[in-house]
Design an enzyme around this catalytic site. Sequence first.
Site, PDB file in Angstrom:
ATOM      1  N   SER A  38      52.069 -18.499 -60.459  1.00 34.41           N
ATOM      2  CA  SER A  38      51.624 -17.992 -62.127  1.00 34.41           C
ATOM      3  C   SER A  38      51.455 -18.237 -62.863  1.00 34.41           C
ATOM      4  O   SER A  38      50.249 -18.971 -63.457  1.00 34.41           O
ATOM      5  CB  SER A  38      53.046 -19.008 -62.588  1.00 34.41           C
ATOM      6  OG  SER A  38      53.034 -17.991 -64.355  1.00 34.41           O
ATOM      7  N   CYS A  42      44.802 -10.883 -62.683  1.00 40.26           N
ATOM      8  CA  CYS A  42      44.152  -9.776 -63.128  1.00 40.26           C
ATOM      9  C   CYS A  42      42.689 -10.416 -63.356  1.00 40.26           C
ATOM     10  O   CYS A  42      41.935  -9.637 -63.990  1.00 40.26           O
ATOM     11  CB  CYS A  42      44.910  -8.903 -63.776  1.00 40.26           C
ATOM     12  SG  CYS A  42      46.583  -8.326 -63.629  1.00 40.26           S
ATOM     13  N   GLY A 291      57.969  -5.519 -56.996  1.00 36.42           N
ATOM     14  CA  GLY A 291      55.909  -5.630 -57.493  1.00 36.42           C
ATOM     15  C   GLY A 291      55.599  -4.778 -56.870  1.00 36.42           C
ATOM     16  O   GLY A 291      56.247  -3.815 -56.338  1.00 36.42           O
ATOM     17  N   ASP A 292      54.449  -5.619 -55.906  1.00 37.25           N
ATOM     18  CA  ASP A 292      53.511  -4.450 -55.198  1.00 37.25           C
ATOM     19  C   ASP A 292      54.465  -3.557 -53.949  1.00 37.25           C
ATOM     20  O   ASP A 292      53.966  -2.785 -53.416  1.00 37.25           O
ATOM     21  CB  ASP A 292      52.377  -5.376 -54.610  1.00 37.25           C
ATOM     22  CG  ASP A 292      51.637  -5.087 -56.601  1.00 37.25           C
ATOM     23  OD1 ASP A 292      51.259  -4.683 -57.171  1.00 37.25           O
ATOM     24  OD2 ASP A 292      50.126  -6.200 -56.199  1.00 37.25           O
ATOM     25  N   LYS A 444      42.218  13.450 -87.852  1.00 35.13           N
ATOM     26  CA  LYS A 444      42.200  14.226 -86.091  1.00 35.13           C
ATOM     27  C   LYS A 444      42.307  13.591 -85.276  1.00 35.13           C
ATOM     28  O   LYS A 444      41.191  12.971 -85.500  1.00 35.13           O
ATOM     29  CB  LYS A 444      42.299  15.757 -86.607  1.00 35.13           C
ATOM     30  CG  LYS A 444      42.309  16.377 -87.820  1.00 35.13           C
ATOM     31  CD  LYS A 444      41.213  17.649 -86.794  1.00 35.13           C
ATOM     32  CE  LYS A 444      41.221  19.361 -88.499  1.00 35.13           C
ATOM     33  NZ  LYS A 444      40.483  19.268 -88.135  1.00 35.13           N
TER      34      LYS A 444
HETATM   35  P1  FAD Z   1      51.718 -10.978 -56.245  1.00 35.68           P
HETATM   36  O1  FAD Z   1      51.717 -11.494 -57.938  1.00 35.68           O
HETATM   37  O2  FAD Z   1      50.875 -10.706 -55.833  1.00 35.68           O
HETATM   38  O3  FAD Z   1      52.330 -12.014 -55.487  1.00 35.68           O
HETATM   39  C1  FAD Z   1      53.058 -12.439 -54.502  1.00 35.68           C
HETATM   40  C2  FAD Z   1      52.812 -13.353 -53.762  1.00 35.68           C
HETATM   41  O4  FAD Z   1      53.784 -13.869 -53.265  1.00 35.68           O
HETATM   42  C3  FAD Z   1      51.136 -14.091 -52.957  1.00 35.68           C
HETATM   43  O5  FAD Z   1      50.961 -15.468 -53.970  1.00 35.68           O
HETATM   44  C4  FAD Z   1      51.693 -14.398 -52.048  1.00 35.68           C
HETATM   45  O6  FAD Z   1      51.305 -15.270 -51.622  1.00 35.68           O
HETATM   46  C5  FAD Z   1      53.135 -14.695 -52.001  1.00 35.68           C
HETATM   47  N1  FAD Z   1      54.244 -14.848 -50.754  1.00 35.68           N
HETATM   48  C6  FAD Z   1      53.808 -13.513 -50.424  1.00 35.68           C
HETATM   49  N2  FAD Z   1      54.528 -13.376 -48.855  1.00 35.68           N
HETATM   50  C7  FAD Z   1      55.379 -14.342 -48.710  1.00 35.68           C
HETATM   51  C8  FAD Z   1      55.694 -15.369 -48.150  1.00 35.68           C
HETATM   52  N3  FAD Z   1      56.012 -15.695 -46.525  1.00 35.68           N
HETATM   53  N4  FAD Z   1      56.499 -16.949 -48.075  1.00 35.68           N
HETATM   54  C9  FAD Z   1      56.114 -17.032 -49.012  1.00 35.68           C
HETATM   55  N5  FAD Z   1      55.087 -16.891 -50.349  1.00 35.68           N
HETATM   56  C10 FAD Z   1      54.115 -15.284 -49.808  1.00 35.68           C
HETATM   57  N6  FAD Z   1      46.842  -5.077 -62.390  1.00 35.68           N
HETATM   58  C11 FAD Z   1      46.816  -4.411 -63.469  1.00 35.68           C
HETATM   59  O7  FAD Z   1      48.336  -4.215 -64.340  1.00 35.68           O
HETATM   60  N7  FAD Z   1      45.780  -4.892 -64.590  1.00 35.68           N
HETATM   61  C12 FAD Z   1      45.208  -5.386 -63.981  1.00 35.68           C
HETATM   62  O8  FAD Z   1      43.812  -5.124 -64.261  1.00 35.68           O
HETATM   63  C13 FAD Z   1      45.238  -6.173 -62.857  1.00 35.68           C
HETATM   64  N8  FAD Z   1      44.327  -6.731 -62.240  1.00 35.68           N
HETATM   65  C14 FAD Z   1      44.314  -7.127 -60.905  1.00 35.68           C
HETATM   66  C15 FAD Z   1      43.056  -7.843 -60.461  1.00 35.68           C
HETATM   67  C16 FAD Z   1      43.028  -8.044 -58.747  1.00 35.68           C
HETATM   68  C17 FAD Z   1      41.922  -8.882 -58.154  1.00 35.68           C
HETATM   69  C18 FAD Z   1      44.288  -8.238 -58.463  1.00 35.68           C
HETATM   70  C19 FAD Z   1      44.325  -8.747 -56.960  1.00 35.68           C
HETATM   71  C20 FAD Z   1      45.321  -7.935 -59.394  1.00 35.68           C
HETATM   72  C21 FAD Z   1      45.106  -6.521 -59.669  1.00 35.68           C
HETATM   73  N9  FAD Z   1      46.229  -6.604 -60.274  1.00 35.68           N
HETATM   74  C22 FAD Z   1      46.072  -5.731 -61.668  1.00 35.68           C
HETATM   75  C23 FAD Z   1      47.494  -5.721 -59.738  1.00 35.68           C
HETATM   76  C24 FAD Z   1      48.359  -6.879 -59.929  1.00 35.68           C
HETATM   77  O9  FAD Z   1      47.660  -8.275 -60.312  1.00 35.68           O
HETATM   78  C25 FAD Z   1      49.931  -6.809 -59.114  1.00 35.68           C
HETATM   79  O10 FAD Z   1      50.197  -5.996 -59.318  1.00 35.68           O
HETATM   80  C26 FAD Z   1      50.841  -7.881 -59.377  1.00 35.68           C
HETATM   81  O11 FAD Z   1      50.018  -9.323 -59.153  1.00 35.68           O
HETATM   82  C27 FAD Z   1      52.617  -7.843 -58.665  1.00 35.68           C
HETATM   83  O12 FAD Z   1      52.443  -8.908 -58.602  1.00 35.68           O
HETATM   84  P2  FAD Z   1      53.926  -9.544 -57.056  1.00 35.68           P
HETATM   85  O13 FAD Z   1      54.475 -10.111 -58.052  1.00 35.68           O
HETATM   86  O14 FAD Z   1      54.417  -7.988 -56.584  1.00 35.68           O
HETATM   87  O15 FAD Z   1      53.001  -9.798 -56.766  1.00 35.68           O
END
Ligand code: FAD
Length: 570
Positions: A38, A42, A291-292, A444
């Site tokens: 958590s 960003c 997510g991603d 405007k």
């Molecule tokens: P994440 O938040 O990356 O979390 C995934 C987690 O899963 C990680 O901590 C990883 O360690 C864990 N994990 C993976 N595989 C395993 C496993 N097998 N077992 C246990 N844990 C595991 N987005 C915006 O909209 N605006 C921004 O300004 C922006 N800036 C960013 C700047 C940076 C430097 C980065 C890196 C990203 C940025 N993003 C931004 C993108 C945004 O952070 C991501 O889109 C978002 O965090 C995706 O959420 P998520 O839960 O999919 O993945």
Amino acid sequence: MKYIIIGGVAGGATAAARIRRIDEKSDVILIEKRHHISYANCGLPYYLGNVITERKKLFVKTADDFQKRFNVKVMTETEALSIDSVNQSVKIRTSKGVEEDLTYDKLLLSPGAMPVKPKLKGIDMPGIFTLRNVGDTDKIKAYIDECICKKKYPDKKVVIVGAGFIGLEMAENLKNQGLDVTIVEMGSQIMNPVDFCMASFIQNHLIEKGVNLRINEQVESFEYTSIDDSFPISVKLKSGYDIKTDMVILSMGVRPQTSLIKNTDIKLGQTGGICVDQYMRTSVKDIFAVGDAVEYPHPITGRPWLNYLAGPANRQARIAATNMVRGCIDKYEGSIGTAIAKVFDLTVAVTGLIGRRLQQLNIKYMATHTVSCSSASYYPDSSSMIIKLTYSPANGQLFGAQIIGKTGVDKRIDLFSRIIKKKGTVMDLMEIEQAYAPPYSSAKDPAAIAGYVATNAFTKEMPVLTWKRMFQELHGMGTIKNLRILDVRTPEEYKENYIEGTENFPLDELRDHLKELDQNQPTLVFCRVGLRGYLALNILKGNGFKEVYNLTGGVTVYNSASKVWITNKK
Ligand code: FAD
């Protein structure tokens, strides 16, 4: 009921908290392979740039706080190794190195994305970093503090490979730390999520800020320089050019982290992301993903796409959590990729489909540019914003918006995003009632002006040509036979910034010179931003001219884009 969530940052932590809010009695386990959960990924570039000075501010909740607040079992430094969907269990390796199986009733995957790191010679050598998590950030910070700041040589250099959002945020933050920054980009433009002409404003701004750019250049390898050289790393480009540097940040994009689902029946899509339905369910019963890592159809094109943004990850997590607890009741509508970034003094933002993407998809579109003031032009600190809209020539449906400006970009991009998501048209932009007082806008608003101009082009009241068409016409690549190009700015403006192949017919004198022009000759008019061009076009049309165009965005867009076009081609 027992829920397991894999991935403890944006999607994972949001889902865990939501599950607990709506189901007090269940068991919730959050598994995260790294130390932190958590946190604000960003915010990481801004911590490296000392804009965020306290490291602890990056953490929304620590594992202990999260556990206490939500009664969720948080297992950090614990990696999920594999999934057995038949027996509904996950194999994990705990922080103590112990492997065990945890059973689940419902499983959520939010493993995120991983940085692209091609197999280039020397890519794993010290001083070369990717930026994805807190661990990466700590390593970069320590390297800057220990190896760069303490150097006896005054010059401190970094090469950033990749000129996307994160690469450019890092460029600004490291430049502000006193480093000499070079960006290497293999594409023909920086900031790929926006169209070339919009990216050109950012490129010119980076140069003004002293950032070195190598566009259309690909890295071939990384090598150590000789021991007594002041810079330890040599970045070799395919062109033969060699950049000596202290440090390299690889910002070459990301791809979905899907290694965990190997050997399961969870379906991957065309893009390499996990396929989910509108309830965020994967192809395997009781397993959800957000997510991603997931792909989902784009709301306008219907084609699967990946969306690496925090807003959609959080929204999907809430929907998945609700559906995991209450059965499938919440639907995801898809994301149109609304994004924003600060690049030194400019803000760049995009939503929906840009022109280049529409072209790739063979979707017919029109485009107009406007240049207007973020607040009343007479109010102190008012600044220009350039808006590019893309829309359907068939019905005016708004496909996309891109904005570059200093202030007020954020509120306008969100407004366009709302119209695009609701499948609204450029005409709808004129109906929006916006709050107005001089410090915030003009009567405007720039969004309304963009709507008026696009509507004029859409209804053919004002046929337009883009900067590229005018450039082609002026450089022997044109398609309009015998086109005459008139600059309707003042003689002073014309003299100061003359474009070869054009003639000056100032707007206020145009009616007196109509006899020098031919009603039957195709004519393109232009001014600084497009407004005087529109008035000139009306004068000519009103006097019987048959084929008249206005240059959309005027010389403001033309000069920026053509300058960068020529530079990047070299
Ligand atoms: P994440 O938040 O990356 O979390 C995934 C987690 O899963 C990680 O901590 C990883 O360690 C864990 N994990 C993976 N595989 C395993 C496993 N097998 N077992 C246990 N844990 C595991 N987005 C915006 O909209 N605006 C921004 O300004 C922006 N800036 C960013 C700047 C940076 C430097 C980065 C890196 C990203 C940025 N993003 C931004 C993108 C945004 O952070 C991501 O889109 C978002 O965090 C995706 O959420 P998520 O839960 O999919 O993945």
